[in-house]
Design a protein around this motif. Structure first.
Motif, PDB file in Angstrom:
ATOM      1  N   ARG A   1      20.589  14.576  15.903  1.00  0.00           N
ATOM      2  CA  ARG A   1      19.647  13.379  15.828  1.00  0.00           C
ATOM      3  C   ARG A   1      19.781  12.324  15.709  1.00  0.00           C
ATOM      4  O   ARG A   1      20.828  12.015  15.511  1.00  0.00           O
ATOM      5  CB  ARG A   1      18.991  13.841  14.277  1.00  0.00           C
ATOM      6  N   LEU A   2      18.589  11.601  16.275  1.00  0.00           N
ATOM      7  CA  LEU A   2      18.765   9.971  16.147  1.00  0.00           C
ATOM      8  C   LEU A   2      18.602   9.373  14.810  1.00  0.00           C
ATOM      9  O   LEU A   2      17.829   9.934  14.124  1.00  0.00           O
ATOM     10  CB  LEU A   2      17.671   9.443  17.112  1.00  0.00           C
ATOM     11  N   ILE A   3      19.399   8.240  14.535  1.00  0.00           N
ATOM     12  CA  ILE A   3      18.977   7.677  13.172  1.00  0.00           C
ATOM     13  C   ILE A   3      17.927   6.795  13.282  1.00  0.00           C
ATOM     14  O   ILE A   3      17.760   5.908  14.123  1.00  0.00           O
ATOM     15  CB  ILE A   3      20.333   7.005  12.857  1.00  0.00           C
ATOM     16  N   PRO A   4      16.701   6.755  12.320  1.00  0.00           N
ATOM     17  CA  PRO A   4      15.632   6.005  12.498  1.00  0.00           C
ATOM     18  C   PRO A   4      15.879   4.554  12.130  1.00  0.00           C
ATOM     19  O   PRO A   4      16.920   4.344  11.189  1.00  0.00           O
ATOM     20  CB  PRO A   4      14.610   6.756  11.453  1.00  0.00           C
ATOM     21  N   LYS A   5      15.365   3.620  12.883  1.00  0.00           N
ATOM     22  CA  LYS A   5      15.535   2.214  12.278  1.00  0.00           C
ATOM     23  C   LYS A   5      14.470   1.643  11.325  1.00  0.00           C
ATOM     24  O   LYS A   5      13.227   2.025  11.626  1.00  0.00           O
ATOM     25  CB  LYS A   5      15.848   1.282  13.617  1.00  0.00           C
TER      26      LYS A   5
ATOM     27  N   VAL B   1      43.047  20.550  17.242  1.00  0.00           N
ATOM     28  CA  VAL B   1      42.453  18.991  17.485  1.00  0.00           C
ATOM     29  C   VAL B   1      41.530  18.972  16.142  1.00  0.00           C
ATOM     30  O   VAL B   1      41.153  19.699  15.869  1.00  0.00           O
ATOM     31  CB  VAL B   1      41.620  19.121  18.409  1.00  0.00           C
ATOM     32  N   TRP B   2      41.784  17.651  15.720  1.00  0.00           N
ATOM     33  CA  TRP B   2      41.010  17.294  14.593  1.00  0.00           C
ATOM     34  C   TRP B   2      39.534  16.320  15.164  1.00  0.00           C
ATOM     35  O   TRP B   2      39.800  15.372  15.824  1.00  0.00           O
ATOM     36  CB  TRP B   2      41.786  16.317  13.758  1.00  0.00           C
ATOM     37  N   HIS B   3      38.691  16.928  14.723  1.00  0.00           N
ATOM     38  CA  HIS B   3      37.101  16.210  15.018  1.00  0.00           C
ATOM     39  C   HIS B   3      36.454  15.458  14.129  1.00  0.00           C
ATOM     40  O   HIS B   3      36.972  15.971  12.952  1.00  0.00           O
ATOM     41  CB  HIS B   3      36.146  17.487  15.863  1.00  0.00           C
ATOM     42  N   LEU B   4      35.714  14.504  14.543  1.00  0.00           N
ATOM     43  CA  LEU B   4      35.092  13.711  13.405  1.00  0.00           C
ATOM     44  C   LEU B   4      33.463  13.718  13.763  1.00  0.00           C
ATOM     45  O   LEU B   4      33.114  14.023  14.771  1.00  0.00           O
ATOM     46  CB  LEU B   4      35.428  12.178  13.664  1.00  0.00           C
ATOM     47  N   PHE B   5      32.772  14.259  12.584  1.00  0.00           N
ATOM     48  CA  PHE B   5      31.322  14.190  12.521  1.00  0.00           C
ATOM     49  C   PHE B   5      30.585  13.328  11.665  1.00  0.00           C
ATOM     50  O   PHE B   5      30.988  13.484  10.494  1.00  0.00           O
ATOM     51  CB  PHE B   5      30.716  15.830  12.504  1.00  0.00           C
ATOM     52  N   ASP B   6      29.588  12.541  11.903  1.00  0.00           N
ATOM     53  CA  ASP B   6      29.031  11.708  11.266  1.00  0.00           C
ATOM     54  C   ASP B   6      27.643  12.242  10.832  1.00  0.00           C
ATOM     55  O   ASP B   6      26.888  12.666  11.502  1.00  0.00           O
ATOM     56  CB  ASP B   6      28.636  10.380  11.766  1.00  0.00           C
ATOM     57  N   ALA B   7      27.591  12.670   9.393  1.00  0.00           N
ATOM     58  CA  ALA B   7      26.346  13.318   9.034  1.00  0.00           C
ATOM     59  C   ALA B   7      25.122  12.648   8.699  1.00  0.00           C
ATOM     60  O   ALA B   7      24.283  12.970   8.092  1.00  0.00           O
ATOM     61  CB  ALA B   7      26.750  14.304   7.940  1.00  0.00           C
ATOM     62  N   LYS B   8      25.407  11.248   8.955  1.00  0.00           N
ATOM     63  CA  LYS B   8      24.217  10.337   8.543  1.00  0.00           C
ATOM     64  C   LYS B   8      22.969  10.691   9.050  1.00  0.00           C
ATOM     65  O   LYS B   8      22.758  10.658  10.265  1.00  0.00           O
ATOM     66  CB  LYS B   8      24.699   8.729   9.062  1.00  0.00           C
ATOM     67  N   TRP B   9      21.771  10.913   8.289  1.00  0.00           N
ATOM     68  CA  TRP B   9      20.615  11.306   8.765  1.00  0.00           C
ATOM     69  C   TRP B   9      20.616  12.571   9.687  1.00  0.00           C
ATOM     70  O   TRP B   9      19.496  12.653  10.679  1.00  0.00           O
ATOM     71  CB  TRP B   9      19.895   9.957   9.544  1.00  0.00           C
ATOM     72  N   GLN B  10      21.302  13.356   9.345  1.00  0.00           N
ATOM     73  CA  GLN B  10      21.384  14.764  10.211  1.00  0.00           C
ATOM     74  C   GLN B  10      20.914  15.837   9.643  1.00  0.00           C
ATOM     75  O   GLN B  10      21.210  15.875   8.069  1.00  0.00           O
ATOM     76  CB  GLN B  10      22.774  14.969  10.798  1.00  0.00           C
ATOM     77  N   ASN B  11      20.297  16.780   9.877  1.00  0.00           N
ATOM     78  CA  ASN B  11      19.944  18.016   9.051  1.00  0.00           C
ATOM     79  C   ASN B  11      21.115  18.838   9.053  1.00  0.00           C
ATOM     80  O   ASN B  11      21.906  19.257   9.954  1.00  0.00           O
ATOM     81  CB  ASN B  11      19.012  18.869  10.066  1.00  0.00           C
TER      82      ASN B  11
END
Lengths: 180, 170
Positions: free
Chosen positions: A147-151, A16-26
């Motif tokens: 983690r949540l992305i801060p606004k 399976v191919w998974h997607l991960f968005d690393a924006k504002w992640q540790n």
């Protein structure tokens, strides 16, 4: 095998191919999660035979480190020749190659056995959201972000900022300065 | 002579005070008056005037219980503010990005220091780019070296004396 059983076999054992968005992640927190998907530890059918999946990581240039780690964290490299030792800061490495900080975090979170290079070959990191079409076509699942992305304040509308409940009011005869 | 002196001292002066009260024009409702500086240019003449303005925050103000001990707004509401709560933190910040002093915020010393640290964290994380001096780069991505990289903070690293209502009772 019946048609139903054949389809079940295929769906259980496909890669399976998974997607991960690393924006504002540790990167180190996300490495713990991503290496499990690369190993196949998220599957009940995990075994020593290859059960790992592909993971496509996007927005790796937007990763976040806590506090002053960008200034303090260093990456060591030795060319093998005399006097070939060098220490590079995390922000310098990130400037030169925005995928390396996350890639090294995932590589170093894995055990140092012979599976490691195979698992790393199944990892695809992109600095932004531009992913080749042939890879995006394979992606079927998205991994949840830890983690949540801060606004930001300028992302809120003026009305939202104005109508938010206020804790304090200005004192009498205070001179208001307008935000330019 | 003595009688004239007594008259001017006790009767006339009181009458003068009474007349002044009538001329005064007493205000029955307390209006929160703030000032705003307006600059208007008419040809070669620049007019700088301070105009009385009502507070823009008044309709949305939370009524904090008033008492003799005057509790600070954050402690009395029991808020645990994080550095990402930009809508709360921006209320304590000047338009150029600086924190307001304690005599204006009315916070207790523990919260004043804590929120000061949280505002520093939010500014370093680039979450309040519009509350910055005019000469600054408003886009966090245009900052110098490591400052352009995304940063987040852990609120547990702030070491401030816990406010009285949270301290354990012995």
């Amino acid at each position: 095998m019946s048609i139903y059983k054949r389809a079940q076999q295929w769906t259980t054992f496909t890669r399976v191919w998974h997607l991960f968005d690393a924006k504002w992640q540790n990167p180190f927190e996300s490495a713990k999660i991503i290496q499990k998907y690369l190993a196949g530890l998220h599957k009940p059918i995990y075994g020593p035979s290859d059960t790992g999946d592909h993971v496509v990581v996007i927005n790796s240039k937007e990763i976040a480190l806590p506090g002053d780690e960008w200034q303090k964290r260093v990456y060591f490299h030795h060319t093998g020749f005399a006097g070939g030792a060098s220490w590079t800061f995390a922000w310098e490495l990130h400037e030169k190659d925005p995928t390396l900080v996350l890639k090294k975090a995932i590589y170093n979170s894995m055990k140092g056995n012979l599976y490691r290079h195979t698992k790393m070959e199944r990892l695809h990191i992109y600095p932004d959201a531009n992913v080749p079409q042939e890879i995006l076509e394979n992606v079927t699942n998205q991994i949840r972000r830890p983690r949540l992305i801060p606004k930001r304040l300028d992302e809120y509308s003026e009305e939202e900022v104005e109508k938010f409940p206020k804790l304090i009011d200005y004192p009498e005869d205070y001179v208001i300065q307008k935000i330019k | 002579m003595m009688r004239i002196q007594w008259f001017t001292k006790n009767v006339l002066s009181n009458l003068r005070g009474a007349l002044k009260a009538q001329e005064r024009g007493i205000m029955t409702s307390s209006v929160h008056q703030l000032k705003e500086i307006k600059e208007t240019k008419e040809g070669k003449i620049l007019v700088v005037e301070g105009v009385n303005v009502s507070s823009p925050r008044e309709p949305y103000l939370i009524k904090v219980p008033q008492g003799d001990d005057k509790p600070c707004p954050v402690c009395s509401l029991g808020l645990e503010v994080k550095h990402t709560d930009v809508l709360i933190l921006s209320q304590f910040v000047r338009p150029d990005g600086c924190m307001l002093p304690q005599r204006i915020t009315g916070l207790c010393i523990a919260q004043q220091r804590r929120i000061g640290t949280l505002v520093t964290m939010a500014q370093k994380a680039g979450l309040m780019p519009n509350l910055a001096p005019d000469f600054s780069k408003k886009d966090p991505k245009k900052r110098y070296k490591w400052k352009k990289c995304n940063t987040y903070f852990d609120e547990k690293t702030i070491s401030v004396a816990r406010p009285k209502y949270l301290r354990k009772r012995k």
